[in-house]
Design an enzyme around this catalytic site. Sequence first.
Site, PDB file in Angstrom:
ATOM      1  CB  CYS A   2      -0.864  -0.030   1.249  1.00 40.99           C
ATOM      2  SG  CYS A   2      -1.711  -1.592   1.481  1.00 40.99           S
ATOM      3  NE  ARG A  27       4.193   2.037  -1.697  1.00 42.54           N
ATOM      4  CZ  ARG A  27       5.436   1.558  -1.550  1.00 42.54           C
ATOM      5  NH1 ARG A  27       6.392   1.996  -2.348  1.00 42.54           N
ATOM      6  NH2 ARG A  27       5.705   0.645  -0.661  1.00 42.54           N
ATOM      7  CD1 TRP A  74      -2.409  -4.270  -5.062  1.00 39.10           C
ATOM      8  CD2 TRP A  74      -2.116  -5.855  -3.522  1.00 39.10           C
ATOM      9  NE1 TRP A  74      -2.365  -5.497  -5.694  1.00 39.10           N
ATOM     10  CE2 TRP A  74      -2.177  -6.478  -4.785  1.00 39.10           C
ATOM     11  CE3 TRP A  74      -1.935  -6.658  -2.391  1.00 39.10           C
ATOM     12  CZ2 TRP A  74      -2.075  -7.860  -4.948  1.00 39.10           C
ATOM     13  CZ3 TRP A  74      -1.841  -8.032  -2.557  1.00 39.10           C
ATOM     14  CH2 TRP A  74      -1.903  -8.611  -3.822  1.00 39.10           C
ATOM     15  CG  ASN A 100       3.040  -0.982   2.826  1.00 37.51           C
ATOM     16  OD1 ASN A 100       2.470  -1.969   2.385  1.00 37.51           O
ATOM     17  ND2 ASN A 100       4.223  -0.563   2.396  1.00 37.51           N
ATOM     18  N   GLY A 101       1.778  -3.479   5.059  1.00 34.07           N
ATOM     19  CA  GLY A 101       2.430  -4.688   5.565  1.00 34.07           C
ATOM     20  C   GLY A 101       1.379  -5.707   5.972  1.00 34.07           C
ATOM     21  CD  GLU A 482       9.658  -8.609 -18.814  1.00 32.31           C
ATOM     22  OE1 GLU A 482       9.208  -7.474 -18.590  1.00 32.31           O
ATOM     23  OE2 GLU A 482       9.608  -9.533 -17.977  1.00 32.31           O
ATOM     24  CE  LYS A 486       6.062  -6.007 -18.200  1.00 30.08           C
ATOM     25  NZ  LYS A 486       7.205  -6.535 -17.508  1.00 30.08           N
ATOM     26  CD  GLU A 489       3.414  -7.241 -15.294  1.00 32.04           C
ATOM     27  OE1 GLU A 489       3.360  -6.655 -14.205  1.00 32.04           O
ATOM     28  OE2 GLU A 489       4.319  -7.079 -16.123  1.00 32.04           O
ATOM     29  CG  HIS A 505       9.892 -31.896 -25.167  1.00 33.71           C
ATOM     30  ND1 HIS A 505      10.317 -33.128 -25.619  1.00 33.71           N
ATOM     31  CD2 HIS A 505      10.856 -31.011 -25.527  1.00 33.71           C
ATOM     32  CE1 HIS A 505      11.502 -33.001 -26.192  1.00 33.71           C
ATOM     33  NE2 HIS A 505      11.862 -31.733 -26.160  1.00 33.71           N
ATOM     34  CE  LYS A 604       7.477  -0.292 -11.026  1.00 34.22           C
ATOM     35  NZ  LYS A 604       7.607  -0.964 -12.307  1.00 34.22           N
TER      36      LYS A 604
HETATM   37  C1  AGP Z   1       6.789  -6.599 -13.664  1.00 28.51           C
HETATM   38  O1  AGP Z   1       6.221  -5.877 -14.667  1.00 28.51           O
HETATM   39  C2  AGP Z   1       6.033  -6.648 -12.420  1.00 28.51           C
HETATM   40  N1  AGP Z   1       5.677  -5.392 -11.951  1.00 28.51           N
HETATM   41  C3  AGP Z   1       6.625  -7.541 -11.359  1.00 28.51           C
HETATM   42  O2  AGP Z   1       6.755  -8.822 -11.880  1.00 28.51           O
HETATM   43  C4  AGP Z   1       7.990  -7.098 -10.818  1.00 28.51           C
HETATM   44  O3  AGP Z   1       8.982  -7.303 -11.756  1.00 28.51           O
HETATM   45  C5  AGP Z   1       8.310  -7.917  -9.562  1.00 28.51           C
HETATM   46  O4  AGP Z   1       7.316  -7.653  -8.608  1.00 28.51           O
HETATM   47  C6  AGP Z   1       9.680  -7.585  -9.003  1.00 28.51           C
HETATM   48  O5  AGP Z   1       9.735  -6.266  -8.611  1.00 28.51           O
HETATM   49  P1  AGP Z   1      11.150  -5.608  -8.243  1.00 28.51           P
HETATM   50  O6  AGP Z   1      12.009  -5.621  -9.458  1.00 28.51           O
HETATM   51  O7  AGP Z   1      10.797  -4.224  -7.799  1.00 28.51           O
HETATM   52  O8  AGP Z   1      11.730  -6.428  -7.141  1.00 28.51           O
END
Ligand code: AGP
Length: 609
Positions: A2, A27, A74, A100-101, A482, A486, A489, A505, A604
């Site tokens: 959060c 966040r 979040w 936050n936590g 990757e 993307k 996500e 396979h 994020k």
């Molecule tokens: C990637 O687009 C995501 N936001 C997520 O997978 C991210 O890479 C992951 O949470 C790791 O975050 P960091 O690099 O801040 O540790």
Amino acid sequence: MCGIVGYTGQRQAAPLLLEGLQRLEYRGYDSAGLALVEGDRLEVRKLAGRVAGLATAIRRQAAAGTTGIAHTRWATHGAPTERNAHPHVDCGRQIAVVHNGIIENAEALRAALEQSGHHLTTDTDTETLAHLIEDAAGDSLEARVIAALDHVEGTYGLAVVSADDPGKIVVARRGSPVLLGIGDGELFVASDASAILEYTRSVVYLDDGDIAVLTPAGYHVIDSQSHVQVRAVDDVAWDLEAIALGGYPHFMLKEISEQAETVRSTLRGRLLFEQGAARLNGLNLTPEACAAIRRIVIVACGTSWHAGLVGRHILETLARLPVEVEYASEYRYRTQLSLPGTLVVAISQSGETADTLEAMRAARAAGARVIGLVNVVGSTIAREAEGGIYLHAGPEIGVASTKAFTSQIVALALLGLFLGRQRDVLSLEAGQELACRLAQLPALVTQTLALEPEVQRVAREFVGARNFLYLGRGVSFPVALEGALKLKEISYIHAEGYPAAEMKHGPIALIDADMPVVFVAPRDDVYQKVVSNMQEVKARGGRIVAVTTEGNGELRGLAEHVFRVPATAPLLSPVLAAVPLQLLAYHIAVLRGCDVDRPRNLAKSVTVE
Ligand code: AGP
């Protein structure tokens, strides 16, 4: 993960808190709220949904107070509803908490509190904190917060205000990032500096176990025994412009588009052309320490883990060291084998990802040397690692990581160059060659970004797809992973990345005329093998999109669409090949009307387990 903000001073707090929450919304963005203290009155306002909704509600019905705390959520415990939104209050509605936590023993605390007559009204873990503080003995708010936290297991970055203590904010940190902003006759609290940059650049990063007490007159930091702790005041390097959209429709597109500059910034001052080496002073690795390395273990999550997979190829080739790449969330609970000469590299854009942080701590406890590859200056991983490399890619606001990925690969190439030359396993000529290739990258990224109109056309063609498969070999396999991540996500289309040869396979069973298959196929030493895999897909009616090297006209008959990126060193090709895949995901998501910068269910920086 959060976002929390706090203010105490002479100004009305609400507008400052709302501005700060807006900046922290990446966040977490499923509900928001604030609490203000004016005289001996505590007012709490909160709702489900975005910060903008809260701002509208407060514009309609003003909320007064020169001291306040706020939160954007979040959800971890309790659905994202108005009732479960922060701040949470005690029975007497005199104390308010934003957090936050995760409070891991919340259930037990809740049962004990309810048994002793408290009436808890939400499904959250955080609410127990407000009631614990209400219950706690102590002649000051900070003393009661310390007593309450004595019962708490778990992680927190939290802020507390009380109508009995107007003007005061008590802040505590264990496991989740929180910092103080030092203004002129006013003080701020924030999960990260972007929330308060408009008002001050002077920040104090709190450490685990710190309790800070803020009033308009000043602040002090103590530990749980009330011993005063001295904490440095740092200056935040980047400015407001860096966290503004700058005319782009989304932060993600802005961050994709600025990769030529961010790659240049990661390289700045680090290439030693004559020596064919890299200057990485922040690593704190002496020649002896470099010579003593016997293995490298990379720990990371998500996109950073994909960069780690590219890093394995780079470090094994340049530094001639065995490299393991581990999901941090798995590695932290594995039996730690303390093997001498182990260098652990923790890769994290935010520097706050809980799993990566704990994996790093576990490795360190097992005797490994730990370095960090981090973007956010002053973040926990950066401060706890024994050395590291900052990406200098500037703040990354879009939840889907883009520029951090390309800068992570460039930083890993610098690390490979550094270790290879320090360990004398990479020749001067090879080092000089790689240094030149690295220096060429920013211009090549600019060329690659010019593919955007083509990518947009292809995005229109596949906007209705329900599944995607991404394939690559060698250093391109992580790029395929990757690309798939993307797309998943931000467009919510199911997508998988796979080593191209693995297809036979199993996954080849998925291939039909409705399955778009994206091949990452630069002209490198496994290119011909990838072409064979393409033929296997083509033979089963799959629709092929290929990313390959400029000048390669071969794929015309095989692929419906071909994105040609400039040629570079094979180990560096992921930096260029990733760009069209970032753009493809972006444009498909925009065409599908998705909230590209705030994708559902994501945040994020994942600061909880
Ligand atoms: C990637 O687009 C995501 N936001 C997520 O997978 C991210 O890479 C992951 O949470 C790791 O975050 P960091 O690099 O801040 O540790």
